[in-house]
Design a protein around this motif. Structure first.
Motif, PDB file in Angstrom:
ATOM      1  N   GLN A 246     -60.535 112.766  10.050  1.00 55.41           N
ATOM      2  CA  GLN A 246     -60.134 112.493   8.669  1.00 55.41           C
ATOM      3  C   GLN A 246     -59.411 111.149   8.572  1.00 55.41           C
ATOM      4  O   GLN A 246     -59.717 110.322   7.698  1.00 55.41           O
ATOM      5  CB  GLN A 246     -59.235 113.616   8.154  1.00 55.41           C
ATOM      6  N   ALA A 247     -58.468 110.919   9.485  1.00 50.02           N
ATOM      7  CA  ALA A 247     -57.720 109.663   9.468  1.00 50.02           C
ATOM      8  C   ALA A 247     -58.633 108.476   9.737  1.00 50.02           C
ATOM      9  O   ALA A 247     -58.518 107.423   9.067  1.00 50.02           O
ATOM     10  CB  ALA A 247     -56.597 109.715  10.509  1.00 50.02           C
TER      11      ALA A 247
ATOM     12  N   GLY B 273     -61.489 103.694   7.957  1.00 44.30           N
ATOM     13  CA  GLY B 273     -62.706 102.927   8.210  1.00 44.30           C
ATOM     14  C   GLY B 273     -63.055 102.816   9.678  1.00 44.30           C
ATOM     15  O   GLY B 273     -64.047 102.180  10.038  1.00 44.30           O
ATOM     16  N   ARG B 274     -62.273 103.438  10.543  1.00 43.40           N
ATOM     17  CA  ARG B 274     -62.586 103.402  11.972  1.00 43.40           C
ATOM     18  C   ARG B 274     -63.871 104.180  12.264  1.00 43.40           C
ATOM     19  O   ARG B 274     -64.669 103.783  13.116  1.00 43.40           O
ATOM     20  CB  ARG B 274     -61.419 103.976  12.782  1.00 43.40           C
ATOM     21  N   VAL B 275     -64.065 105.289  11.568  1.00 47.36           N
ATOM     22  CA  VAL B 275     -65.341 105.991  11.639  1.00 47.36           C
ATOM     23  C   VAL B 275     -66.219 105.464  10.514  1.00 47.36           C
ATOM     24  O   VAL B 275     -65.901 105.632   9.337  1.00 47.36           O
ATOM     25  CB  VAL B 275     -65.170 107.521  11.500  1.00 47.36           C
ATOM     26  N   LYS B 276     -67.308 104.821  10.898  1.00 48.00           N
ATOM     27  CA  LYS B 276     -68.200 104.220   9.904  1.00 48.00           C
ATOM     28  C   LYS B 276     -69.299 105.179   9.459  1.00 48.00           C
ATOM     29  O   LYS B 276     -69.737 105.140   8.307  1.00 48.00           O
ATOM     30  CB  LYS B 276     -68.850 102.962  10.484  1.00 48.00           C
ATOM     31  N   GLU B 277     -69.746 106.028  10.391  1.00 45.07           N
ATOM     32  CA  GLU B 277     -70.832 106.963  10.107  1.00 45.07           C
ATOM     33  C   GLU B 277     -70.600 108.258  10.885  1.00 45.07           C
ATOM     34  O   GLU B 277     -69.937 108.247  11.933  1.00 45.07           O
ATOM     35  CB  GLU B 277     -72.195 106.384  10.522  1.00 45.07           C
TER      36      GLU B 277
ATOM     37  N   GLY C 283     -67.906 106.515   5.277  1.00 46.56           N
ATOM     38  CA  GLY C 283     -68.527 105.255   4.876  1.00 46.56           C
ATOM     39  C   GLY C 283     -68.761 105.206   3.378  1.00 46.56           C
ATOM     40  O   GLY C 283     -67.849 105.482   2.587  1.00 46.56           O
ATOM     41  N   ASN C 284     -70.009 104.900   3.000  1.00 44.92           N
ATOM     42  CA  ASN C 284     -70.338 104.852   1.573  1.00 44.92           C
ATOM     43  C   ASN C 284     -70.922 106.168   1.064  1.00 44.92           C
ATOM     44  O   ASN C 284     -71.438 106.238  -0.046  1.00 44.92           O
ATOM     45  CB  ASN C 284     -71.299 103.690   1.295  1.00 44.92           C
ATOM     46  N   GLY C 285     -70.877 107.193   1.917  1.00 41.64           N
ATOM     47  CA  GLY C 285     -71.376 108.502   1.512  1.00 41.64           C
ATOM     48  C   GLY C 285     -72.859 108.697   1.740  1.00 41.64           C
ATOM     49  O   GLY C 285     -73.397 109.762   1.434  1.00 41.64           O
TER      50      GLY C 285
END
Length: 365
Positions: free
Chosen positions: A295-296, A301-305, A331-333
């Protein structure tokens, strides 16, 4: 068995096979797991005799006694695999030897009869061959194969059964998720766990899926496509989805996936993704990953996908995550660049559109 110690299959073709026009209609937009081919393969095992009566025959219901062991003690395992129609009509399977190996491992864990890998493969090939007209051509269609085995002995008593039936059935399928979603929404279960250390998490047995259904129902009620399970001990570490493994793409381009520790199914698609990613120059870590870190990292933005993978859904992006405390977006969903790249490469190999330099494609004569 014959002198070469291989089972000999008796072939009994369906007396009234489905007409070609009805097969064609069924292949237009098949619903996953609803329409089945004309035939099935069965092999029986009896203590003291071993495997016998291997048949390719018309698909029909089983006749079992009310005291059939599987109904009471759930000795049952299965596999999921697909047959593809590629260029020039060639029919292929993807890494079927790995399914055969995993089937044996599941049988050992469930104290069931050991089916030799060669006989598993020959049974699958026999069904694909006789029902090859049911394999969709082009698009996302394929023939989903379901090899399975169950305890067939008529007996009430808590012990391993002395009789088993192995069977393979098949159904033409399209995309696993309705509408061919580019990204799915998942629910993180805070009440239910899929497996515990020492349990059957690494075996592909029906009981694992039965135990997951209440959480999947909860996910559906929350407007989600799938459920994410955390570990049973601390209820903190991400393990897998209800029927798929999971990967996280970090901001440095590396991939992270939970390690196999006996509670996670060793997915064949998972193993393939790891090898393909490394060949593409991506770093892959099999490392425990906590839900709060996910979640964090998604928020920062550390997890992009994030994507899920398995035989049925192949590679599917996770766009939105809901949990008891709220929700967050990855990311952008939608489907990210790395997810798309790996999905395209994997499906390209499976369907003969990309070169198979790893020897994963198994052609059916």
């Amino acid at each position: 068995m014959s002198a070469d110690n291989q089972l000999q299959f008796t072939v009994e073709r369906h007396p009234n096979p489905t007409p070609a026009d009805k097969i064609a209609a069924a292949l237009v937009d098949p619903t996953f797991g609803r329409v089945f081919t004309d035939h099935m393969v069965t092999i029986r095992w009896t203590e003291g005799r071993g495997w016998h009566d291997a048949k390719v025959e018309a698909r029909r219901p089983f006749q079992i006694d009310p005291a059939c062991a599987v109904l009471h003690y759930a000795q049952e395992i299965f596999e999921g695999m697909k047959a593809y129609r590629g260029a020039e009509g060639k029919i292929s399977l993807f890494r079927p030897q790995e399914n055969a190996k995993r089937f044996r491992a599941s049988a050992a864990r469930m104290s069931m009869a050991d089916l030799p890998e060669a006989d598993f493969l020959r049974a699958v090939e026999a069904l694909v061959d006789i029902d090859r007209e049911w394999i969709p051509g082009g698009g996302d269609g394929s023939l989903y194969l379901r090899p399975f085995m169950f305890a067939s002995e008529t007996f009430l008593g808590v012990r391993a059964a002395a009789e088993y039936v192995f069977c393979v059935i098949a159904c033409p399928v399209g995309p696993y998720f309705k509408g061919g979603k580019s990204a799915v929404t998942v629910w993180v279960s805070d009440q239910y766990t899929r497996a515990a250390p020492g349990g059957t998490g690494a075996a592909k047995c029906g009981g694992n899926y039965a135990a997951s259904l209440i959480a999947q129902t909860e996910a559906s009620q929350k407007g989600c496509d799938q459920v994410v399970f955390l570990d049973a001990a601390e209820h903190r570490w991400i393990e897998e989805l209800g029927g798929m493994n999971v990967f996280f793409v970090m901001d440095d381009g590396s991939l992270l996936t939970p390690p196999l520790s006996g509670t996670i199914l060793p997915g064949i698609t998972r193993a393939s993704i790891i090898e393909l990613a490394r060949r593409e120059g991506l770093k892959v870590s099999e490392t425990p990953y906590a839900f709060d870190a996910w979640q964090a990292d998604a928020n920062s933005g550390r997890v992009k996908e994030t994507f899920a993978c398995g035989t049925a859904a192949v590679v599917t992006a996770i766009g939105n995550v809901r949990h008891v405390g709220g929700e967050f977006t990855i990311g952008n969903g939608g489907e990210g660049e790395v997810t798309r790249r790996l999905r395209t490469l994997l499906t390209g190999i499976q369907r003969g559109k990309e070169p198979d330099t790893l020897g994963w494609v198994h052609y059916v004569a």
